[in-house]
Scaffold this active site. Structure first.
Site, PDB file in Angstrom:
ATOM      1  N   LYS A   1       0.881  -1.173   0.000  1.00  0.00           N
ATOM      2  CA  LYS A   1       0.000   0.000   0.000  1.00  0.00           C
ATOM      3  C   LYS A   1       0.915   1.218   0.000  1.00  0.00           C
ATOM      4  O   LYS A   1       1.146   1.855   1.024  1.00  0.00           O
ATOM      5  CB  LYS A   1      -0.890  -0.012   1.247  1.00  0.00           C
ATOM      6  CG  LYS A   1      -2.219  -0.713   1.007  1.00  0.00           C
ATOM      7  CD  LYS A   1      -3.150  -0.604   2.171  1.00  0.00           C
ATOM      8  CE  LYS A   1      -4.108   0.546   2.033  1.00  0.00           C
ATOM      9  NZ  LYS A   1      -5.176   0.333   1.049  1.00  0.00           N
TER      10      LYS A   1
HETATM   11  N1  PPE Z   1      -6.958  -3.101  -3.510  1.00  0.00           N
HETATM   12  C1  PPE Z   1      -6.553  -1.821  -3.339  1.00  0.00           C
HETATM   13  C2  PPE Z   1      -5.840  -1.141  -4.446  1.00  0.00           C
HETATM   14  C3  PPE Z   1      -6.811  -1.178  -2.131  1.00  0.00           C
HETATM   15  O1  PPE Z   1      -6.419   0.086  -1.960  1.00  0.00           O
HETATM   16  C4  PPE Z   1      -7.525  -1.846  -1.114  1.00  0.00           C
HETATM   17  C5  PPE Z   1      -7.843  -1.144   0.187  1.00  0.00           C
HETATM   18  C6  PPE Z   1      -7.919  -3.184  -1.328  1.00  0.00           C
HETATM   19  C7  PPE Z   1      -7.614  -3.774  -2.543  1.00  0.00           C
HETATM   20  C8  PPE Z   1      -8.591  -3.997  -0.260  1.00  0.00           C
HETATM   21  O2  PPE Z   1      -7.707  -4.273   0.799  1.00  0.00           O
HETATM   22  P1  PPE Z   1      -8.206  -4.523   2.297  1.00  0.00           P
HETATM   23  O3  PPE Z   1      -8.654  -3.213   2.827  1.00  0.00           O
HETATM   24  O4  PPE Z   1      -7.028  -5.064   3.006  1.00  0.00           O
HETATM   25  O5  PPE Z   1      -9.324  -5.496   2.226  1.00  0.00           O
HETATM   26  N2  PPE Z   1      -8.145   0.225   0.060  1.00  0.00           N
HETATM   27  C9  PPE Z   1      -8.122   1.093   1.222  1.00  0.00           C
HETATM   28  C10 PPE Z   1      -8.081   2.543   0.825  1.00  0.00           C
HETATM   29  C11 PPE Z   1      -9.338   3.285   0.663  1.00  0.00           C
HETATM   30  C12 PPE Z   1      -9.128   4.793   0.445  1.00  0.00           C
HETATM   31  O6  PPE Z   1      -9.840   5.344  -0.388  1.00  0.00           O
HETATM   32  O7  PPE Z   1      -8.294   5.402   1.121  1.00  0.00           O
HETATM   33  C13 PPE Z   1      -9.180   0.700   2.226  1.00  0.00           C
HETATM   34  O8  PPE Z   1     -10.159   0.049   1.896  1.00  0.00           O
HETATM   35  O9  PPE Z   1      -8.997   1.046   3.407  1.00  0.00           O
END
Ligand code: PPE
Length: 306
Positions: free
Chosen positions: A159
């Protein structure tokens, strides 16, 4: 607008929300090398609050930092405790938690040299990421013309702050065209993920999600795979193409912020009946029950704030 909380944890101590400022020469602001997390804390049925899969999120923060060669000046245990301390100080029953690790000011130029590594933890109230209506009725999505990162261009399993410029391009593109969210394809044209969510499809009762090759190893994705398998569904981590999404019976996005958001339309094609299907609904209900501590079996995923 983000609703202010009382405190923000910065570099080891809680400071007032309005004092959590950085210098304009902050290295990450110029070049995008920093890492972050997104975590949710939910109010549980027994009156307590619990953070969902906190250890996994802290671990991923450190994994992201390692891949990006950022030395976090705290241990995982210290970050874990700092998150708990921030939630308690802010007296929030429910919150979205954003730890961020970034390179501070000092030298400029692409070599960050010895600029200090800064760590902040912010907590704020964040409702349904893609709208309450989206959670209930599903959203309309479009495949973006922007390709998701190639695995040797960005570290796709991290991230990293800079990775999100690509997400923002896709998001702006589809929102301008009147849709709610974008599906991004990988460099070979297969379905990858959304701008901030992982994707699942369902056909004939079988569930599919792209393998982790070039997507963020989502903690919600991982949780839903476990929940679906525990319910007896077959879940495959397998590549698929956009036309497989078009002909799916059901499709949904998932992420910490987006939780489980059903998809009702992709590229102007109705998905299934154009409303959340039975598998999607079952998983969504179970997910919300699990995060709110209603299902004893999954209490192992909860860290109660006390
Ligand atoms: N793909 C991406 C690119 C991504 O940023 C997230 C989380 C996910 C998949 C899902 O990951 P998880 O949260 O571990 O299930 N995106 C974060 C950012 C949101 C934002 O706009 O800031 C989140 O969901 O917290």
């Amino acid at each position: 607008m983000v609703e202010k909380a009382k405190y923000i944890w910065m570099n080891g101590k809680l400071i007032n929300w309005d004092e959590a400022k950085v210098h304009v020469l902050t290295h990450t602001l110029h070049y995008g090398l920093g890492v972050f997390e997104g975590i949710r804390c939910y109010a549980c049925i027994d009156g307590r609050s619990a953070v969902f899969r906190l250890k996994e999120h802290v671990r991923r923060l450190f994994d992201s930092a390692r891949a990006m060669m950022l030395e976090i000046p705290f241990s995982q245990e210290e970050i874990y405790q700092a998150i708990m301390e921030t939630l308690k100080a802010n007296e929030q029953k429910e919150a979205y938690i954003r730890p961020i690790v970034f390179i501070g000011d000092g030298a400029m130029g692409l070599h960050p040299q010895n600029n200090p590594i800064q760590v902040a933890i912010v907590t704020w109230r964040w409702g349904a990421y893609l709208g309450e209506g989206g959670l209930k009725r599903g959203i309309r999505v479009k495949v973006s013309s922007f390709t998701r990162h190639h695995v040797n261009v960005m570290m796709t399993k991290t991230k990293t702050v800079g990775n999100y410029v690509n997400s923002i391009l896709a998001k702006l593109e589809v929102l301008k065209a009147g849709y709610d969210e974008a599906i991004m394809l990988d460099t070979e044209g297969y379905v990858c993920e959304a701008t901030g969510e992982n994707i699942f499809i369902v056909r004939d009762g079988e569930i599919k999600t792209p393998p982790l090759t070039s997507v963020l190893p989502g903690i919600t994705r991982n949780s839903l795979i476990t929940l679906a398998r525990d319910l007896g569904y077959v879940v495959k981590e397998e590549r698929f193409t956009r036309d497989e999404v078009y002909i799916a019976d059901e499709a949904f996005f998932c992420g910490t912020a987006a939780e489980l958001t059903p998809i009702r339309e992709v590229d102007d094609r109705q998905i299934g009946e154009g409303k959340p299907g039975p598998v999607t609904q079952k998983l969504q209900t179970l997910y919300f029950d699990v995060v709110r501590g209603k299902v004893e079996k999954y209490h192992r995923w909860l860290d109660f704030v006390q």
